[in-house]
Scaffold this active site. Structure first.
Site, PDB file in Angstrom:
ATOM      1  N   ASP A 348      -1.821   2.334   3.047  1.00  0.00           N
ATOM      2  CA  ASP A 348      -3.233   2.159   2.736  1.00  0.00           C
ATOM      3  C   ASP A 348      -3.385   1.611   1.317  1.00  0.00           C
ATOM      4  OD1 ASP A 348      -6.102   2.834   3.478  1.00  0.00           O
ATOM      5  OD2 ASP A 348      -5.881   3.952   1.601  1.00  0.00           O
ATOM      6  N   GLU A 377      -2.012  -2.850   3.335  1.00  0.00           N
ATOM      7  CA  GLU A 377      -3.215  -3.555   2.920  1.00  0.00           C
ATOM      8  C   GLU A 377      -2.983  -4.138   1.527  1.00  0.00           C
ATOM      9  OE1 GLU A 377      -7.091  -1.463   4.724  1.00  0.00           O
ATOM     10  OE2 GLU A 377      -5.978  -0.185   3.354  1.00  0.00           O
TER      11      GLU A 377
END
Length: 651
Positions: A348, A377
């Site tokens: 993340d 990400e």
């Protein structure tokens, strides 16, 4: 998502005399105090338990033993200062079944916290639990992983455990639990397969689980599971422990471990690998997290003025560049890979983590199994670390074999996720060809102005839908308000087709196969289950769409040309063809990637009807999308749309 908090009381960063005058914020702190041993946390044996805590700024440190998860302390045992800022204590006898915390005095403040390295905790995760980890292994527990030749062969299916089973017609007994996904033979409306059978039937290779580590009590209180509750879990509390709300009994510390292992074993036995969503970029609460209570000021990133860095938007960023934070992240990932047999990790907000840490995780995972995935990400965010050190898209080429989500392709295909009414290519948006082609070519520098951030296709995850933002269906509804159900369905199918016939790693969101809707809710991280659940009634109504997704996945698997291993191969074999506006076409030539077809032609048509001239490479026949073929004669193809057509020339 974590909640920003105001500081409840001043933080004491410690008496400089304890650390020889070196502040916790000084660069030299790591040189003097970083610890390389492999025994941090608790080492349990039936005859003794050994504790090692890293707390260099503490004047005093204690192990506090409890008889229960919420009762008073039984014993407060002093620890001895040891090397490199660590404290140790060995307690004789069998402590299994008891709970523990660390208590430290830093300056004038006394803090008590769960062990950051705890591998089991009590309900709601405020105390570590002392258990025999080997007793948590299920009866069948092997480290045999389903075969995977290359990361580019992965087709990832992102799933929230509660979403899968909580619908009243899911047919799943263990609703909202680890064991719910492990159930076989479950059926929904009209007898359709649900749960594990449904996922396995699609043909995907990996199930990616939204966070299953122990997350904040304020998101989900494990003592109040009879009340309505829901959260995605992006607010880490105990990084090395499974979340208790997914266990059949969160009060039994070892049970959540056994049940998660049981789930992973079942997925492996079904031929599915498992990816874990991990959140090492921020913590749930900067001031109450165990890191801050034990070593204030160390684990979180600070601005030059002393304020917390907040690139995450959650109130804090982890100081991943500091040696003991890097060490913690690497140890944690390796623990999940070894102890739980996870097959990959999705990071993340990876753009907030430093490059060196990510590369060290990749190096250490390779020692276990080079086929373990690393995706993340790579968004470019403001944080208190120089941009050239961060693991975001601009620096992707510094991180070989770590893939990043391709938001350029996502926004080109379905429309900008932040401009709700702006259509993408499938909705008739124009001037998107170059951006779309960049994703089709796997994000590499293809040439002619086509290219995104990747050096190699294995650094790209192509997707049009995930847990964030609107579902693809809801975005199409917003951006194409005049489209009817049939037109929206055609656009949706085209978008999924583009994901599964583009170079790079393919990624799907659970329910995308039956055109999942969240009723227009954009950010459903704590919305009611009725917004988030997988609607098995909708699935039963859209069995043709599910069948279509199965065909797409089978098409990708059958043709290695869609999974070329290198940028050079893509530039050598993939040729974009001239077609009218509103369409994109390309060929994969000369048995690309060892494909059984000599040549493959792919047409994406977002318009009503179009005629294209085919390259004169042989006799073309329809491989996929026959419903969209109006005529095929010689080297002329007339196509309806929106939709995808795949043609092949065989030897």
């Amino acid at each position: 998502m974590a909640v920003q908090r105001e500081r409840e009381e001043p933080i004491d960063y410690g008496d400089p005399a304890v650390t020889g005058g070196i502040s916790v914020f000084d660069r030299e702190f790591d040189d003097y105090f970083s610890y390389e041993g492999d025994d941090l946390g608790l080492t349990y044996r039936p005859d003794s338990s050994a504790f090692r805590l890293w707390a260099p700024t503490a004047q005093e440190a204690y192990v506090v033993l409890y008889g229960s998860w919420d009762g008073p302390a039984d014993e407060v045992l002093p620890m001895e200062r040891d090397v490199r800022g660590t404290w140790t204590l060995t307690v004789p006898g069998d402590l299994q079944g008891r709970f523990y915390t660390y208590r430290v005095k830093v300056g004038e403040c006394v803090g008590e916290a769960c062990d950051p390295y705890a591998r089991a905790v009590g309900v709601n995760g405020d105390r570590g639990a002392i258990i025999d980890l080997r007793a948590t292994d299920p009866e069948r527990w092997t480290d045999d992983r389903p075969p995977l030749e290359d990361a580019l062969d992965a087709i990832i299916y992102e799933l929230h455990l509660r979403d899968l089973s909580i619908h009243p017609k899911s047919g799943i007994l263990h609703k909202s639990k680890y064991l719910g996904l492990a159930e076989e033979g479950t059926r929904g409306p009209g007898g359709i397969p649900t749960g594990l059978d449904h996922i396995a039937g699609l043909g995907v290779t990996h199930v990616q689980l939204l966070p299953v580590y122990d997350y904040s009590t304020e998101s989900v209180d494990e003592t109040q599971l009879d009340k309505p509750h829901y959260n995605w879990g992006y607010d880490p509390k105990n990084y090395n422990v499974p979340e208790g709300s997914y266990a059949t009994d969160p009060y039994v510390p070892g049970l959540r471990i056994t049940e998660l292992k049981t789930l992973i074993q079942k997925l492996h036995d079904t031929g599915l690998r498992v990816v874990m969503d991990v959140v090492y970029n921020h913590v749930y609460d900067a001031f109450r997290v165990n890191f801050t209570k034990l070593v204030p000021g160390y684990y979180l990133r600070h601005e030059p003025d002393g304020e917390l860095s907040n690139g995450s938007g959650c109130g804090n960023d982890c100081a991943t560049e500091r040696k003991m934070m890097t060490r913690f992240i690497v140890d944690s990932v390796l623990y999940w890979a070894r102890e739980y047999h996870f097959d990959g990790f999705r990071f993340d907000l990876m753009g907030l983590i430093d490059i060196e840490t990510m590369n060290e995780v990749r190096r250490r995972l390779d020692e276990i199994d080079p086929t373990l995935l690393m995706i993340g990400e790579g968004w470019i965010l403001e944080t208190a670390l120089p941009e050239e050190r961060l693991a975001h898209q601009k620096n992707a080429r510094s991180m070989p074999r770590i893939a990043q989500f391709n938001d350029s392709f996502r926004d080109a295909v379905k429309g900008d996720v932040f401009l709700f009414d702006l259509p993408g290519f499938v909705g008739g948006g124009r001037k998107l060809d170059t951006q779309t082609k960049g994703g089709i070519a796997g994000g590499i520098q293809y040439g002619g102005g086509i290219g995104h951030y990747a050096g190699e296709p294995g650094q790209v995850v192509n997707f049009v839908e995930c847990h964030d933002n609107h579902t693809l269906w809801d975005k199409l509804v917003l951006s194409c308000p005049d489209a009817d159900e049939a037109e929206l369905t055609a656009m949706h199918r085209l978008a999924s087709s583009m994901v599964l016939t583009s170079q790079g790693i393919a990624f799907l969101h659970a329910g995308q196969e039956f055109m999942r809707t969240k009723q227009g809710v954009e950010n459903s991280f704590k919305s009611p289950v009725e917004i988030n659940w997988l609607d098995w009634e909708r699935c039963a109504q859209r069995t043709d769409d599910v069948a279509f997704m199965k065909e797409l996945i089978a098409l990708r698997k059958a043709h290695p040309a869609f999974r070329l291993r290198s940028a050079d191969e893509i530039r050598r074999h993939l040729v974009f063809e001239l077609v009218p506006s509103g369409s994109i076409a390309y060929t994969l030539r000369d048995h690309a990637g060892g494909d059984p077809a000599r040549h493959v032609y792919v047409l994406y048509n977002s318009g009503k009807e179009t005629e294209v001239r085919l390259p004169e490479l042989g006799e073309w026949r329809v491989r996929f999308g026959a419903d969209h073929v109006r005529s095929l004669s010689g080297y002329r193809l007339t196509a309806g749309g929106p939709g995808m057509i795949v043609l092949i020339v065989e030897d």
